[in-house]
Design a protein around this motif. Structure first.
Motif, PDB file in Angstrom:
ATOM      1  N   MET A   1       0.862  -1.242  -0.045  1.00 41.16           N
ATOM      2  CA  MET A   1       0.052  -0.074   0.211  1.00 41.16           C
ATOM      3  C   MET A   1       0.901   1.177   0.100  1.00 41.16           C
ATOM      4  SD  MET A   1      -2.898   1.072   2.854  1.00 41.16           S
ATOM      5  CE  MET A   1      -3.355  -0.745   2.989  1.00 41.16           C
ATOM      6  N   ASN A   2       0.523   2.098  -0.901  1.00 39.92           N
ATOM      7  CA  ASN A   2       1.418   3.323  -0.905  1.00 39.92           C
ATOM      8  C   ASN A   2       0.948   4.619  -0.964  1.00 39.92           C
ATOM      9  OD1 ASN A   2       0.049   3.792  -3.280  1.00 39.92           O
ATOM     10  ND2 ASN A   2       1.735   3.249  -4.832  1.00 39.92           N
ATOM     11  N   ASN A   3      -0.354   4.744  -0.253  1.00 39.67           N
ATOM     12  CA  ASN A   3      -0.983   5.898   0.109  1.00 39.67           C
ATOM     13  C   ASN A   3      -2.021   5.515   1.176  1.00 39.67           C
ATOM     14  OD1 ASN A   3      -3.597   5.394  -1.210  1.00 39.67           O
ATOM     15  ND2 ASN A   3      -2.488   5.767  -3.022  1.00 39.67           N
ATOM     16  N   ASN A   4      -2.764   6.695   1.748  1.00 39.08           N
ATOM     17  CA  ASN A   4      -3.603   6.344   2.751  1.00 39.08           C
ATOM     18  C   ASN A   4      -5.213   6.578   2.416  1.00 39.08           C
ATOM     19  OD1 ASN A   4      -1.541   6.036   4.803  1.00 39.08           O
ATOM     20  ND2 ASN A   4      -1.297   8.089   4.918  1.00 39.08           N
ATOM     21  N   HIS A   5      -5.457   6.701   1.029  1.00 34.02           N
ATOM     22  CA  HIS A   5      -6.875   6.825   0.433  1.00 34.02           C
ATOM     23  C   HIS A   5      -7.579   5.611   1.032  1.00 34.02           C
ATOM     24  CE1 HIS A   5      -6.199  10.561  -1.613  1.00 34.02           C
ATOM     25  NE2 HIS A   5      -5.327   9.964  -2.439  1.00 34.02           N
ATOM     26  N   LYS A   6      -8.870   5.822   1.437  1.00 39.22           N
ATOM     27  CA  LYS A   6      -9.686   4.742   2.039  1.00 39.22           C
ATOM     28  C   LYS A   6     -10.728   4.758   0.861  1.00 39.22           C
ATOM     29  CE  LYS A   6      -8.860   5.661   6.811  1.00 39.22           C
ATOM     30  NZ  LYS A   6      -9.621   5.974   8.283  1.00 39.22           N
ATOM     31  N   ILE A   7     -11.212   3.444   0.697  1.00 38.38           N
ATOM     32  CA  ILE A   7     -12.016   3.100  -0.428  1.00 38.38           C
ATOM     33  C   ILE A   7     -13.204   2.197  -0.048  1.00 38.38           C
ATOM     34  CG2 ILE A   7     -12.588   2.267  -2.814  1.00 38.38           C
ATOM     35  CD1 ILE A   7      -9.784   3.217  -3.703  1.00 38.38           C
ATOM     36  N   LEU A   8     -14.281   2.554  -0.124  1.00 37.08           N
ATOM     37  CA  LEU A   8     -15.304   1.339   0.248  1.00 37.08           C
ATOM     38  C   LEU A   8     -16.080   1.195  -1.188  1.00 37.08           C
ATOM     39  CD1 LEU A   8     -17.251   0.156   1.786  1.00 37.08           C
ATOM     40  CD2 LEU A   8     -18.895   2.234   2.087  1.00 37.08           C
ATOM     41  N   VAL A   9     -16.072  -0.394  -1.455  1.00 37.67           N
ATOM     42  CA  VAL A   9     -16.780  -0.963  -2.668  1.00 37.67           C
ATOM     43  C   VAL A   9     -17.970  -1.727  -2.243  1.00 37.67           C
ATOM     44  CG1 VAL A   9     -16.451  -2.566  -4.399  1.00 37.67           C
ATOM     45  CG2 VAL A   9     -14.338  -1.294  -3.530  1.00 37.67           C
ATOM     46  N   PRO A  48     -14.404   7.055   4.157  1.00 37.79           N
ATOM     47  CA  PRO A  48     -13.674   6.749   2.919  1.00 37.79           C
ATOM     48  C   PRO A  48     -13.554   7.998   2.054  1.00 37.79           C
ATOM     49  CG  PRO A  48     -16.015   5.777   2.560  1.00 37.79           C
ATOM     50  CD  PRO A  48     -15.573   6.425   3.829  1.00 37.79           C
ATOM     51  N   ALA A  49     -12.401   8.053   1.133  1.00 42.26           N
ATOM     52  CA  ALA A  49     -12.241   9.400   0.188  1.00 42.26           C
ATOM     53  C   ALA A  49     -13.035   8.937  -0.833  1.00 42.26           C
ATOM     54  CB  ALA A  49     -11.023   9.605  -0.233  1.00 42.26           C
ATOM     55  N   LEU A  50     -13.240   7.765  -1.373  1.00 39.65           N
ATOM     56  CA  LEU A  50     -13.974   7.198  -2.597  1.00 39.65           C
ATOM     57  C   LEU A  50     -14.877   6.315  -2.229  1.00 39.65           C
ATOM     58  CD1 LEU A  50     -14.640   7.078  -5.532  1.00 39.65           C
ATOM     59  CD2 LEU A  50     -12.566   5.872  -5.944  1.00 39.65           C
ATOM     60  N   VAL A  51     -16.104   6.207  -2.958  1.00 41.62           N
ATOM     61  CA  VAL A  51     -17.032   4.944  -2.727  1.00 41.62           C
ATOM     62  C   VAL A  51     -17.206   4.516  -4.083  1.00 41.62           C
ATOM     63  CG1 VAL A  51     -19.425   4.136  -2.113  1.00 41.62           C
ATOM     64  CG2 VAL A  51     -18.188   5.642  -0.633  1.00 41.62           C
ATOM     65  N   ASN A  74     -18.056  15.101   1.955  1.00 41.12           N
ATOM     66  CA  ASN A  74     -17.562  15.522   0.575  1.00 41.12           C
ATOM     67  C   ASN A  74     -17.131  14.233  -0.263  1.00 41.12           C
ATOM     68  OD1 ASN A  74     -18.161  17.723  -1.256  1.00 41.12           O
ATOM     69  ND2 ASN A  74     -15.892  17.874  -1.640  1.00 41.12           N
ATOM     70  N   VAL A  75     -17.473  13.105  -0.187  1.00 40.68           N
ATOM     71  CA  VAL A  75     -16.979  11.779  -0.371  1.00 40.68           C
ATOM     72  C   VAL A  75     -17.015  11.730  -2.112  1.00 40.68           C
ATOM     73  CG1 VAL A  75     -19.071  10.701  -0.383  1.00 40.68           C
ATOM     74  CG2 VAL A  75     -16.899   9.290  -0.228  1.00 40.68           C
ATOM     75  N   LEU A  76     -15.949  11.479  -2.860  1.00 39.53           N
ATOM     76  CA  LEU A  76     -16.218  10.988  -3.985  1.00 39.53           C
ATOM     77  C   LEU A  76     -17.072   9.690  -4.421  1.00 39.53           C
ATOM     78  CD1 LEU A  76     -12.388  11.468  -4.651  1.00 39.53           C
ATOM     79  CD2 LEU A  76     -14.337  12.955  -5.864  1.00 39.53           C
ATOM     80  N   VAL A  77     -17.884   9.663  -5.323  1.00 37.14           N
ATOM     81  CA  VAL A  77     -18.845   8.594  -5.393  1.00 37.14           C
ATOM     82  C   VAL A  77     -18.671   8.006  -7.000  1.00 37.14           C
ATOM     83  CG1 VAL A  77     -20.993   7.471  -5.630  1.00 37.14           C
ATOM     84  CG2 VAL A  77     -20.428   9.004  -3.686  1.00 37.14           C
ATOM     85  N   VAL A 114     -10.129   5.682 -10.840  1.00 39.53           N
ATOM     86  CA  VAL A 114     -10.011   5.754  -9.591  1.00 39.53           C
ATOM     87  C   VAL A 114      -8.855   6.670  -9.098  1.00 39.53           C
ATOM     88  CG1 VAL A 114      -9.065   4.608  -7.311  1.00 39.53           C
ATOM     89  CG2 VAL A 114     -10.861   3.496  -8.660  1.00 39.53           C
ATOM     90  N   GLU A 115      -7.747   6.624  -9.869  1.00 38.28           N
ATOM     91  CA  GLU A 115      -6.573   7.358  -9.856  1.00 38.28           C
ATOM     92  C   GLU A 115      -7.051   8.697 -10.313  1.00 38.28           C
ATOM     93  OE1 GLU A 115      -3.335   5.407 -12.165  1.00 38.28           O
ATOM     94  OE2 GLU A 115      -2.924   4.293 -10.386  1.00 38.28           O
ATOM     95  N   ALA A 116      -7.754   9.030 -11.334  1.00 40.58           N
ATOM     96  CA  ALA A 116      -8.163  10.075 -11.813  1.00 40.58           C
ATOM     97  C   ALA A 116      -9.030  10.945 -10.613  1.00 40.58           C
ATOM     98  CB  ALA A 116      -9.112  10.053 -13.004  1.00 40.58           C
ATOM     99  N   LEU A 117      -9.933  10.036 -10.452  1.00 44.55           N
ATOM    100  CA  LEU A 117     -10.852  10.727  -9.142  1.00 44.55           C
ATOM    101  C   LEU A 117     -10.172  11.201  -7.723  1.00 44.55           C
ATOM    102  CD1 LEU A 117     -13.748   8.404  -9.341  1.00 44.55           C
ATOM    103  CD2 LEU A 117     -13.956  10.962  -9.796  1.00 44.55           C
ATOM    104  N   LEU A 118      -9.144  10.269  -7.412  1.00 46.46           N
ATOM    105  CA  LEU A 118      -8.307  10.456  -6.062  1.00 46.46           C
ATOM    106  C   LEU A 118      -7.317  11.829  -6.312  1.00 46.46           C
ATOM    107  CD1 LEU A 118      -7.950   7.125  -4.785  1.00 46.46           C
ATOM    108  CD2 LEU A 118      -9.465   8.806  -4.067  1.00 46.46           C
TER     109      LEU A 118
END
Length: 234
Positions: A1-9, A48-51, A74-77, A114-118
């Motif tokens: 893991m190379n970053n701290n972004h949290k993602i919920l799938v 999470p930062a992204l769902v 302000n989560v990204l979806v 995902v990378e573009a959104l984050l």
């Protein structure tokens, strides 16, 4: 893991959910849910930062869950859907989704999106932090609150960002490309019609007659501008 972004799938298809989680788990902290109730509970715990959210779940609609989550943070979806007709795409964008992918999709596409959104820099902390007042309309960026004739207007995160950006530059015309760069970020790779959809939603919530808008006007062949009846900053 190379970053701290949290993602919920969130997807009721275990194989899809597991595949995305294993793939993204190489880089991100990933959690998963197979239904809406579990997703909402995990969302509160994980922040999470992204769902990545399936549009059709057994116990809830993607529309409801997307709006619920974005009303909290302000989560990204990013929506996953098996349908590709025009009406469904517009409904997904109108729900406040930042992007969507149509099933089936490749893991390479998932990674790129995902990378573009984050990488996107959200329009969260405007340089102009003062309250904007335009006669009956008031915009409070610190509380992210909007009122029309002192009545609160419920906006999604993206709707607020668009309104505040346009209102911070009254009378200035912006192309759709410029708005995407300023608000969604230059890395946005989704559908450009997202601007039109959210402008349409804003007009429905704010204008007396959305078909004859007085605040957010269309600049034919170009884009949009905020054209208030009066301009006062406090």
């Amino acid at each position: 893991m190379n970053n701290n972004h949290k993602i919920l799938v969130v997807d009721d298809d275990y194989s899809i959910c597991n595949l995305i989680c294993r793939f993204l788990g190489r880089k991100y902290q990933v959690e998963s849910a197979l239904d809406g109730k579990t997703a909402i509970n995990l969302f509160a715990e994980l922040n999470p930062a992204l769902v990545i959210l399936d549009w059709n779940l057994p116990d809830a609609s993607g529309y409801q869950i997307c709006q619920d989550m974005q009303s909290r943070t302000n989560v990204l979806v990013m929506i996953l859907t098996s349908r590709n007709d025009e009406a469904d795409k517009i409904k997904i964008l109108a729900a406040g989704a930042d992007d969507f992918m149509t099933k089936p999709f490749s893991l390479a596409e998932v990674e790129v999106r995902v990378e573009a959104l984050l990488r996107r820099i959200r329009y969260l902390h405007p340089h102009q932090s003062h309250r904007l007042v335009f006669k009956q309309l008031a915009i409070n960026p610190e509380g992210r609150e909007v009122t029309v004739n002192d009545i609160p207007i419920a906006l999604t995160a993206l709707e607020f960002n668009i309104l505040h950006f346009l209102a911070s530059h009254p009378g200035q015309a912006w192309s759709r490309t410029q708005l995407i760069q300023k608000i969604w970020g230059c890395e946005y790779v989704g559908d450009g019609r997202v601007v039109d959809v959210h402008i349409g939603q804003l007009r429905k919530k704010m204008e007396i007659d959305p078909s004859l808008p007085k605040l957010i006007k269309t600049v034919r062949g170009y884009g949009y501008k905020f054209d208030p009846p009066g301009n006062n900053k406090i």
